[in-house]
Design an enzyme around this catalytic site. Sequence first.
Site, mmCIF file in Angstrom:
data_model
loop_
_atom_site.group_PDB
_atom_site.id
_atom_site.type_symbol
_atom_site.label_atom_id
_atom_site.label_comp_id
_atom_site.label_asym_id
_atom_site.label_seq_id
_atom_site.Cartn_x
_atom_site.Cartn_y
_atom_site.Cartn_z
ATOM 1 N N ILE A 1 0.839 -1.207 0.000
ATOM 2 C CA ILE A 1 0.000 0.000 0.000
ATOM 3 C C ILE A 1 0.874 1.258 0.000
ATOM 4 C CG2 ILE A 1 -1.885 1.192 1.166
ATOM 5 C CD1 ILE A 1 -2.568 -1.559 2.496
ATOM 6 N N SER A 19 9.418 -6.604 1.891
ATOM 7 C CA SER A 19 9.402 -5.985 0.555
ATOM 8 C C SER A 19 10.812 -6.096 -0.001
ATOM 9 C CB SER A 19 8.966 -4.520 0.647
ATOM 10 O OG SER A 19 9.727 -3.845 1.628
ATOM 11 N N LYS A 31 1.907 -7.879 9.076
ATOM 12 C CA LYS A 31 0.454 -7.881 8.828
ATOM 13 C C LYS A 31 -0.185 -9.246 8.611
ATOM 14 C CE LYS A 31 0.811 -7.621 3.869
ATOM 15 N NZ LYS A 31 0.271 -7.182 2.598
ATOM 16 N N SER A 80 -7.038 -1.085 10.544
ATOM 17 C CA SER A 80 -7.660 -2.159 9.777
ATOM 18 C C SER A 80 -9.089 -2.375 10.250
ATOM 19 C CB SER A 80 -6.847 -3.429 10.024
ATOM 20 O OG SER A 80 -7.549 -4.567 9.601
ATOM 21 N N TYR A 103 -2.066 -9.841 15.614
ATOM 22 C CA TYR A 103 -1.909 -8.762 14.631
ATOM 23 C C TYR A 103 -2.991 -7.698 14.844
ATOM 24 C CZ TYR A 103 -2.915 -6.135 10.452
ATOM 25 O OH TYR A 103 -3.215 -5.094 9.600
ATOM 26 N N LYS A 128 -3.096 -3.528 16.351
ATOM 27 C CA LYS A 128 -3.736 -2.335 15.771
ATOM 28 C C LYS A 128 -4.661 -1.666 16.799
ATOM 29 C CE LYS A 128 -2.020 -2.602 11.586
ATOM 30 N NZ LYS A 128 -1.001 -1.640 11.136
ATOM 31 N N ASN A 178 -10.536 -4.468 2.560
ATOM 32 C CA ASN A 178 -9.670 -5.485 1.932
ATOM 33 C C ASN A 178 -8.975 -4.906 0.700
ATOM 34 O OD1 ASN A 178 -11.549 -7.055 3.680
ATOM 35 N ND2 ASN A 178 -10.452 -8.792 2.815
ATOM 36 N N ASN A 182 -3.967 -14.054 1.545
ATOM 37 C CA ASN A 182 -5.188 -13.344 1.166
ATOM 38 C C ASN A 182 -5.748 -13.870 -0.153
ATOM 39 O OD1 ASN A 182 -3.366 -10.907 2.611
ATOM 40 N ND2 ASN A 182 -5.436 -11.229 3.343
ATOM 41 N N ASP A 239 -12.752 -16.632 10.584
ATOM 42 C CA ASP A 239 -13.372 -15.820 9.531
ATOM 43 C C ASP A 239 -14.800 -15.426 9.898
ATOM 44 O OD1 ASP A 239 -11.313 -15.581 7.754
ATOM 45 O OD2 ASP A 239 -12.013 -17.146 6.373
HETATM 46 P P1 NAD Z 1 3.449 -4.668 3.416
HETATM 47 O O1 NAD Z 1 4.023 -5.729 4.258
HETATM 48 O O2 NAD Z 1 3.460 -4.832 1.941
HETATM 49 O O3 NAD Z 1 4.178 -3.270 3.736
HETATM 50 C C1 NAD Z 1 4.656 -2.947 5.022
HETATM 51 C C2 NAD Z 1 6.087 -2.466 4.861
HETATM 52 O O4 NAD Z 1 6.597 -2.131 6.155
HETATM 53 C C3 NAD Z 1 7.010 -3.536 4.287
HETATM 54 O O5 NAD Z 1 7.709 -3.002 3.173
HETATM 55 C C4 NAD Z 1 7.960 -3.892 5.439
HETATM 56 O O6 NAD Z 1 9.253 -4.192 4.972
HETATM 57 C C5 NAD Z 1 7.921 -2.614 6.249
HETATM 58 N N1 NAD Z 1 8.205 -2.790 7.689
HETATM 59 C C6 NAD Z 1 7.637 -3.679 8.550
HETATM 60 N N2 NAD Z 1 8.125 -3.503 9.784
HETATM 61 C C7 NAD Z 1 9.016 -2.466 9.711
HETATM 62 C C8 NAD Z 1 9.827 -1.817 10.671
HETATM 63 N N3 NAD Z 1 9.848 -2.183 11.950
HETATM 64 N N4 NAD Z 1 10.621 -0.801 10.254
HETATM 65 C C9 NAD Z 1 10.626 -0.402 8.953
HETATM 66 N N5 NAD Z 1 9.864 -0.998 8.008
HETATM 67 C C10 NAD Z 1 9.071 -2.015 8.389
HETATM 68 O O7 NAD Z 1 1.970 -4.395 3.938
HETATM 69 P P2 NAD Z 1 0.792 -3.522 3.310
HETATM 70 O O8 NAD Z 1 -0.245 -4.449 2.806
HETATM 71 O O9 NAD Z 1 1.338 -2.492 2.417
HETATM 72 O O10 NAD Z 1 0.225 -2.868 4.635
HETATM 73 C C11 NAD Z 1 0.629 -1.583 5.071
HETATM 74 C C12 NAD Z 1 -0.042 -1.294 6.402
HETATM 75 O O11 NAD Z 1 -1.451 -1.375 6.239
HETATM 76 C C13 NAD Z 1 0.332 -2.272 7.513
HETATM 77 O O12 NAD Z 1 0.446 -1.551 8.722
HETATM 78 C C14 NAD Z 1 -0.867 -3.204 7.560
HETATM 79 O O13 NAD Z 1 -1.050 -3.761 8.826
HETATM 80 C C15 NAD Z 1 -2.001 -2.256 7.203
HETATM 81 N N6 NAD Z 1 -3.161 -2.949 6.625
HETATM 82 C C16 NAD Z 1 -2.983 -3.773 5.540
HETATM 83 C C17 NAD Z 1 -4.078 -4.446 5.009
HETATM 84 C C18 NAD Z 1 -3.922 -5.396 3.861
HETATM 85 O O14 NAD Z 1 -4.763 -6.268 3.688
HETATM 86 N N7 NAD Z 1 -2.884 -5.285 3.046
HETATM 87 C C19 NAD Z 1 -5.358 -4.246 5.559
HETATM 88 C C20 NAD Z 1 -5.496 -3.389 6.639
HETATM 89 C C21 NAD Z 1 -4.384 -2.740 7.172
HETATM 90 C C1 WQD Z 2 -11.092 -12.867 2.100
HETATM 91 C C2 WQD Z 2 -12.122 -13.970 1.953
HETATM 92 C C3 WQD Z 2 -11.621 -15.973 3.162
HETATM 93 C C4 WQD Z 2 -8.065 -17.055 0.919
HETATM 94 C C5 WQD Z 2 -7.542 -10.103 6.071
HETATM 95 C C6 WQD Z 2 -7.216 -9.738 7.478
HETATM 96 C C7 WQD Z 2 -7.659 -8.331 7.773
HETATM 97 C C8 WQD Z 2 -7.092 -7.369 6.741
HETATM 98 C C9 WQD Z 2 -7.373 -7.802 5.347
HETATM 99 C C10 WQD Z 2 -5.026 -6.483 7.563
HETATM 100 C C11 WQD Z 2 -12.430 -14.688 3.257
HETATM 101 C C12 WQD Z 2 -11.617 -16.225 1.672
HETATM 102 C C13 WQD Z 2 -9.193 -16.411 1.374
HETATM 103 C C14 WQD Z 2 -8.209 -18.318 0.268
HETATM 104 C C15 WQD Z 2 -10.595 -18.162 0.546
HETATM 105 N N1 WQD Z 2 -5.670 -7.286 6.826
HETATM 106 N N2 WQD Z 2 -10.437 -16.955 1.197
HETATM 107 N N3 WQD Z 2 -9.473 -18.823 0.119
HETATM 108 O O1 WQD Z 2 -9.563 -12.461 6.045
HETATM 109 O O2 WQD Z 2 -11.138 -10.747 5.033
HETATM 110 O O3 WQD Z 2 -8.957 -10.041 5.891
HETATM 111 O O4 WQD Z 2 -6.931 -9.153 5.175
HETATM 112 O O5 WQD Z 2 -5.435 -5.693 8.370
HETATM 113 O O6 WQD Z 2 -7.219 -8.030 9.039
HETATM 114 O O7 WQD Z 2 -7.880 -10.640 8.350
HETATM 115 O O8 WQD Z 2 -9.013 -11.343 3.834
HETATM 116 O O9 WQD Z 2 -8.175 -12.046 1.648
HETATM 117 O O10 WQD Z 2 -7.657 -13.477 3.665
HETATM 118 O O11 WQD Z 2 -9.972 -13.403 2.790
HETATM 119 O O12 WQD Z 2 -11.707 -18.652 0.385
HETATM 120 O O13 WQD Z 2 -7.222 -18.949 -0.124
HETATM 121 O O14 WQD Z 2 -11.604 -14.959 1.071
HETATM 122 O O15 WQD Z 2 -12.186 -17.048 3.839
HETATM 123 O O16 WQD Z 2 -13.789 -14.989 3.270
HETATM 124 P P1 WQD Z 2 -9.757 -11.250 5.271
HETATM 125 P P2 WQD Z 2 -8.609 -12.590 2.964
#
Ligand code: NAD
Ligand code: WQD
Length: 339
Positions: free
Chosen positions: A12, A36, A84, A124, A149, A153, A179, A199, A296
């Site tokens: 992100i 990353s 995450k 999240s 996790y 948050k 998501n 995911n 879930d």
């Molecule tokens: P990501 O893992 O791709 O990116 C996170 C980055 O942070 C990585 O590049 C990692 O190397 C870096 N990092 C981790 N710990 C670190 C530290 N201590 N010091 C410096 N760098 C560090 O994850 P993302 O999907 O881009 O998520 C970004 C943020 O959004 C996270 O905080 C995650 O919890 C939150 N978030 C993600 C999702 C999702 O589904 N992707 C959903 C809700 C919230």
């Molecule tokens: C989506 C749907 C699964 C994989 C997670 C974290 C949440 C947030 C976003 C960070 C669900 C189904 C999945 C597979 C499947 N992250 N599924 N087969 O669980 O909604 O959210 O990511 O903050 O905190 O919990 O996302 O993409 O894992 O699942 O059927 O191989 O897809 O059961 O219904 P989720 P997901």
Amino acid sequence: MRVLVTGGAGYIGSHTVVQLVAAGHDVVVVDSFANSKPTVVPRLEALIGGPLEVHAFDLTDRDKTESLFAERQFDAVIHFAGLKAVGESVEVPLEYYQNNLDSTFALVRAMQRHGCFRLVFSSSATVYGDNAPVPYQEDYEPLSAASPYGRSKVMIEQVLRDVASAGGQWRIAVLRYFNPVGAHPSGTIGEDPQGTPNNLMPFIAQVAVGAREELYVFGDDYPTPDGTAQRDYIHVEDLAAGHVAALHRIAHQEPGLRAWNLGTGHGTSVLEMIRAFEHASGRTVPYTVVGRRAGDLAAYWADATRAHEELGWSATRTVDDMCADTWRWQSSNPEGYPD
Ligand code: NAD
Ligand code: WQD
């Protein structure tokens, strides 16, 4: 503004860097590359049309975090850095609490010491826990989460709320993502999970490209129209735009903390997602229905009204856009970023 983006090499964060630069901000990235790869950096530089200042260190290192703020002046910080993976956090909870909390403590302390009081934090939808009414609204309490996790948050949100309530000039935006899926329309940056994806979307994409044989659908006996679980999938480009909007808002708002949901306000089922991806990619996505995944929920999505009214932001991209852009990224980078 000069904006420090922590975790700016991640999924992100990288998309947000591109939009911040396009909006005229001066961006500095710090990332430990724990989840990353440095090869994202030249791709970001190609997209922004110039060099990107990147500091490679772990934010939990208080001295290094402090030194960065001592050397450079920042107007705001967007704090993406964190671990995450929900399942992994159950196995190694201490790593998650330590990384996610200590990095935030080091960051907020350095910000406070150096007079930078604008912060956007990546939270999240998981903080709504198991019992919040759908659609989720920002004022719901008590926040809770089913994994270490998610609890990290919840804890960070609480810490930030207390910091903001203690007076002073803190202006904090807490953004609760639903998501995130999709990729930049260029297909040059996208989500690159290490190992087996946790995911849904990256798993589907890897099956479509032939890297995995089939998808396991976790349960088709939920009380939803087709029996599979529904989520609020949001395009990462819309999410990135939400950060630019939040930054603008906290530049002007009164001191304090405010939370905003970043979602579309609509649920999409697993089967609907598979069909949309097949349509976008022209490939078949073989799947088998297996049992529900522990923890879930059946269905949830955002009430996205507050972000619309207060940030002037709404998601505009459709599920078809999310699938088409994921496919462009996945098919041109079947193994993700090079090492
Ligand atoms: P990501 O893992 O791709 O990116 C996170 C980055 O942070 C990585 O590049 C990692 O190397 C870096 N990092 C981790 N710990 C670190 C530290 N201590 N010091 C410096 N760098 C560090 O994850 P993302 O999907 O881009 O998520 C970004 C943020 O959004 C996270 O905080 C995650 O919890 C939150 N978030 C993600 C999702 C999702 O589904 N992707 C959903 C809700 C919230
Ligand atoms: C989506 C749907 C699964 C994989 C997670 C974290 C949440 C947030 C976003 C960070 C669900 C189904 C999945 C597979 C499947 N992250 N599924 N087969 O669980 O909604 O959210 O990511 O903050 O905190 O919990 O996302 O993409 O894992 O699942 O059927 O191989 O897809 O059961 O219904 P989720 P997901």
